[in-house]
Design a protein around this motif. Sequence first.
Motif, PDB file in Angstrom:
ATOM      1  N   GLY A 148       1.653  -1.015   0.050  1.00  0.00           N
ATOM      2  CA  GLY A 148       0.147  -0.295   0.409  1.00  0.00           C
ATOM      3  C   GLY A 148       1.317   1.250   0.748  1.00  0.00           C
ATOM      4  O   GLY A 148       2.029   1.033   0.050  1.00  0.00           O
ATOM      5  N   SER A 149       0.569   2.336  -0.197  1.00  0.00           N
ATOM      6  CA  SER A 149       1.372   3.537  -0.009  1.00  0.00           C
ATOM      7  C   SER A 149       0.417   4.610   0.542  1.00  0.00           C
ATOM      8  O   SER A 149      -1.233   5.045  -0.183  1.00  0.00           O
ATOM      9  CB  SER A 149       1.341   4.151  -1.405  1.00  0.00           C
ATOM     10  OG  SER A 149       0.398   3.892  -2.476  1.00  0.00           O
ATOM     11  N   ASP A 150       0.602   5.634   0.787  1.00  0.00           N
ATOM     12  CA  ASP A 150       0.160   7.133   0.851  1.00  0.00           C
ATOM     13  C   ASP A 150       0.915   8.255  -0.214  1.00  0.00           C
ATOM     14  O   ASP A 150       1.514   9.078   0.761  1.00  0.00           O
ATOM     15  CB  ASP A 150       0.257   7.375   2.394  1.00  0.00           C
ATOM     16  CG  ASP A 150      -0.807   8.684   2.801  1.00  0.00           C
ATOM     17  OD1 ASP A 150      -1.955   8.971   2.390  1.00  0.00           O
ATOM     18  OD2 ASP A 150       0.363   9.257   3.933  1.00  0.00           O
ATOM     19  N   ILE A 268       1.743   5.501  10.088  1.00  0.00           N
ATOM     20  CA  ILE A 268       1.457   5.278   8.441  1.00  0.00           C
ATOM     21  C   ILE A 268       1.261   4.346   7.953  1.00  0.00           C
ATOM     22  O   ILE A 268       0.861   3.092   7.255  1.00  0.00           O
ATOM     23  CB  ILE A 268       1.793   6.556   7.568  1.00  0.00           C
ATOM     24  CG1 ILE A 268       1.107   7.814   7.547  1.00  0.00           C
ATOM     25  CG2 ILE A 268       1.104   6.262   6.187  1.00  0.00           C
ATOM     26  CD1 ILE A 268       2.370   8.597   7.084  1.00  0.00           C
ATOM     27  N   MET A 269       2.643   3.481   8.219  1.00  0.00           N
ATOM     28  CA  MET A 269       2.479   2.417   7.968  1.00  0.00           C
ATOM     29  C   MET A 269       1.363   1.203   8.306  1.00  0.00           C
ATOM     30  O   MET A 269       1.464   0.627   7.950  1.00  0.00           O
ATOM     31  CB  MET A 269       4.633   2.160   8.888  1.00  0.00           C
ATOM     32  CG  MET A 269       4.928   0.556   8.683  1.00  0.00           C
ATOM     33  SD  MET A 269       6.096   0.080   9.598  1.00  0.00           S
ATOM     34  CE  MET A 269       5.772  -0.009  11.381  1.00  0.00           C
ATOM     35  N   GLY A 276      -4.398  -1.158   3.822  1.00  0.00           N
ATOM     36  CA  GLY A 276      -4.470  -1.127   2.989  1.00  0.00           C
ATOM     37  C   GLY A 276      -4.386   0.241   2.325  1.00  0.00           C
ATOM     38  O   GLY A 276      -3.993   0.538   1.818  1.00  0.00           O
ATOM     39  N   ALA A 277      -4.703   1.092   3.547  1.00  0.00           N
ATOM     40  CA  ALA A 277      -4.606   2.811   3.192  1.00  0.00           C
ATOM     41  C   ALA A 277      -4.160   3.484   4.286  1.00  0.00           C
ATOM     42  O   ALA A 277      -4.666   2.873   5.459  1.00  0.00           O
ATOM     43  CB  ALA A 277      -6.009   2.971   1.899  1.00  0.00           C
ATOM     44  N   VAL A 278      -4.297   5.070   4.320  1.00  0.00           N
ATOM     45  CA  VAL A 278      -4.474   5.042   5.014  1.00  0.00           C
ATOM     46  C   VAL A 278      -5.880   6.282   5.310  1.00  0.00           C
ATOM     47  O   VAL A 278      -6.012   6.939   3.847  1.00  0.00           O
ATOM     48  CB  VAL A 278      -2.890   6.754   4.864  1.00  0.00           C
ATOM     49  CG1 VAL A 278      -3.492   6.890   6.407  1.00  0.00           C
ATOM     50  CG2 VAL A 278      -1.592   5.463   5.368  1.00  0.00           C
ATOM     51  N   THR A 279      -6.332   6.061   6.616  1.00  0.00           N
ATOM     52  CA  THR A 279      -7.657   6.463   6.617  1.00  0.00           C
ATOM     53  C   THR A 279      -7.736   8.199   7.436  1.00  0.00           C
ATOM     54  O   THR A 279      -7.034   8.560   8.443  1.00  0.00           O
ATOM     55  CB  THR A 279      -8.813   6.351   7.843  1.00  0.00           C
ATOM     56  OG1 THR A 279      -8.774   5.204   6.935  1.00  0.00           O
ATOM     57  CG2 THR A 279      -9.786   7.138   7.912  1.00  0.00           C
ATOM     58  N   ARG A 280      -7.545   9.020   6.727  1.00  0.00           N
ATOM     59  CA  ARG A 280      -7.453  10.188   7.485  1.00  0.00           C
ATOM     60  C   ARG A 280      -8.888  11.120   7.611  1.00  0.00           C
ATOM     61  O   ARG A 280     -10.115  11.193   6.889  1.00  0.00           O
ATOM     62  CB  ARG A 280      -6.531  11.515   6.786  1.00  0.00           C
ATOM     63  CG  ARG A 280      -5.353  10.948   6.050  1.00  0.00           C
ATOM     64  CD  ARG A 280      -4.704  12.228   6.406  1.00  0.00           C
ATOM     65  NE  ARG A 280      -2.672  11.791   6.316  1.00  0.00           N
ATOM     66  CZ  ARG A 280      -2.426  10.884   5.380  1.00  0.00           C
ATOM     67  NH1 ARG A 280      -2.986  10.634   4.168  1.00  0.00           N
ATOM     68  NH2 ARG A 280      -1.143  10.218   5.538  1.00  0.00           N
TER      69      ARG A 280
END
Length: 383
Positions: A148-150, A268-269, A276-280
């Motif tokens: 995954g990435s951000d 974040i990691m 699988g993703a970052v929630t903000r």
Amino acid sequence: MHRLWLIFAQTVTVAVAILFVLTTLKPEWIGQRPAIVPLQEAPATASDDAHATGSFRDAARSALPSVVHIYTTQEIKMQRHPLFDDPIFRHFFGERPDSTPQRNSGLGSGVIVSPNGYILTNFHVIEGAADIQISLNDGKTYKAKVVGSDPESDLAILQIKADKLPAITFGQMDNLRVGDVVLAIGNPFGVGQTVTMGIVSALGRSHLGINTFENFIQTDAAINPGNSGGALVDVHGNLVGINTAIYSRTGGSLGIGFAIPVSSARSIMEQIIRNGAVTRGWIGVEAQEITPELAESFGLPDTEGALIAGVVRGSPADSSGVKPGDVLLAVNGKAVKDPQVMLDLIAALTPEERAAFRLRRDKSIVELNIRIGKRPALRVERE
């Protein structure tokens, strides 16, 4: 008799004088060697494990096995010329095959964060890559997949099929201070694993226009192309940052480098590995900095806060009554100094929870309770 004694004495005196001159100026003529000045030498260490004063060998030895080289390959498909689809052109020249895709190679660095193959790096290192190869410190090479990435923080997580890898030890950002010695480890210009030394020049650097979310460690440790995604470690070899960017007019290091703090990278990691993703959090407003000119124009007492320049229709802010021209002063009691702080505070909120927003509207203070939405994923445009 007296005369003979006088001649003997004169002869002995001349001989002694000649011997003195030869001994002083030309000792090799009489078989003597000049005296050797005694030199002071450091004692030989009993083993390589002995501590060396002023050396950071232990920190480097601890961290080096955890830093990997990343080689990426991108396929660039050439655009088909519109003339090839013209019926008249095809009638005379026949069908033209599509152009063979070109391949573009890139390199960077990464950090092993778990023994079972998870690797932390920058998003821009692997962006658009069709193939990713990881080379370990021992020379072994593995094919990697993107977990995954951000893009908004410029971080990505890769994984290779390997175990018992030398994972790096995470440091504590609370212990890091300006002036602390740090080491930058990576693969600059593809020359191979390299360690450079410097100090922490500043903390909390933002407003640089590098990422959406910025809270950089600034260092003068040499960071060059290929270092991106590598480790910034303290004098104990503990990870304190991920090398990300440099300020440069030439493409090389000018002593101004930036690293993502380990506290942000770890949060974040963990989200990427878990979800699988970052929630903000998100409320759907566009803000701008309050300059002295704007403050005077709007009749504001100071430049503190974030001026709401626009509100997305149907967003949580729109539904709660936030209007363009409002000045956001605080979120859940935490002061908003500028738009960057506002962005960070809202992003840290959990979607679907409610938060207290304090705004200035005209001459009055407005308190709103807003249900937080989920920040839309950033669309990355690729050429």
